[in-house]
Motif scaffolding. Sequence first.
Motif, PDB file in Angstrom:
ATOM      1  N   PRO A  16       0.808  -1.228   0.000  1.00  0.00           N
ATOM      2  CA  PRO A  16       0.000   0.000   0.000  1.00  0.00           C
ATOM      3  C   PRO A  16       0.843   1.281   0.000  1.00  0.00           C
ATOM      4  N   GLU A  17       1.996   1.240   0.664  1.00  0.00           N
ATOM      5  CA  GLU A  17       2.830   2.445   0.738  1.00  0.00           C
ATOM      6  C   GLU A  17       3.531   2.784  -0.583  1.00  0.00           C
ATOM      7  N   GLU A  18       3.447   1.881  -1.570  1.00  0.00           N
ATOM      8  CA  GLU A  18       4.054   2.131  -2.875  1.00  0.00           C
ATOM      9  C   GLU A  18       3.064   2.731  -3.875  1.00  0.00           C
ATOM     10  N   VAL A  19       1.781   2.690  -3.552  1.00  0.00           N
ATOM     11  CA  VAL A  19       0.734   3.099  -4.493  1.00  0.00           C
ATOM     12  C   VAL A  19       0.553   4.620  -4.466  1.00  0.00           C
ATOM     13  N   THR A  20       0.518   5.216  -5.673  1.00  0.00           N
ATOM     14  CA  THR A  20       0.283   6.660  -5.776  1.00  0.00           C
ATOM     15  C   THR A  20      -1.096   6.968  -6.375  1.00  0.00           C
ATOM     16  N   GLU A  21      -1.682   6.009  -7.103  1.00  0.00           N
ATOM     17  CA  GLU A  21      -3.013   6.190  -7.688  1.00  0.00           C
ATOM     18  C   GLU A  21      -3.877   4.967  -7.391  1.00  0.00           C
TER      19      GLU A  21
END
Length: 263
Positions: A16-21
């Motif tokens: 989750p901490e890698e997702v930007t969109e």
Amino acid sequence: MEMKKRINQELRNRAPEEVTELVLDNCLCVNGEIEGLNDTFKKLEFLSMANVELSSLARLPSLNKLRKLELSDNVISGGLEVLAEKCPNLTYLNLSGNKIKDLSTVEALQNLKNLKSLDLFNCEITNLEDYRESIFELLQQITYLDGFDQEDNEAPDSEEDDDEDDEDEEEDEAGPLEGFEEEEDEDEEDEDEEEEEDEADSEVGEGEEEVGLSYLMKEEIQDEEDDDDYVEEGEDEGEEKEEGLRGEKRKRDVEDDGEEEDD
């Protein structure tokens, strides 16, 4: 599909901490609340939850980097104060097609200091008299309402255009970059060299012109001298012929006189 399952599907084995969109359109909210979304989505910048039957934002997690939030075609009627607390850096908010009826509901968005674009299209509030003027007066930080500014100029198609404008403004304030300065200097040097070459070429051309003119003038003078010589030779020949004719005439006269004496 329920929202929680949809989120797991959209992650695609990413943390989750890698997702930007994150796009969760057309899934289902249980009891009209957000599920499966939490504070671990620290880098999330764009979140879309259109047409998910959302009625409450109470369970919205803290998303400090969120800039764009799509909430169109839901049943939200209030509770917008949560947005300023959980998503303080929002620049774009789409609430079109919801159950927002009056200005007091929208007043909670005053605390979103970075908000530039707000969409309330197809909400009941748009039926109020002087709706646009009232919203722009209430939310003085926004530039665009329902896709247009106060002068009815259309908003950019995407936030990328806004980002480019911001970069241009920053560049204007900071001045040109070092690389650009070097390129400008090189261009100026090239222009100076070209000007010097042009001047040298023009000087050579003028010199050649002068040489050509002097050569032509010499040829003309020579031609005139040749003409004069030719005329003088012609005159000399004429004089010689005249003298010859005179000599012959005198000779004939003498012979005639001799003949007369013999007679």
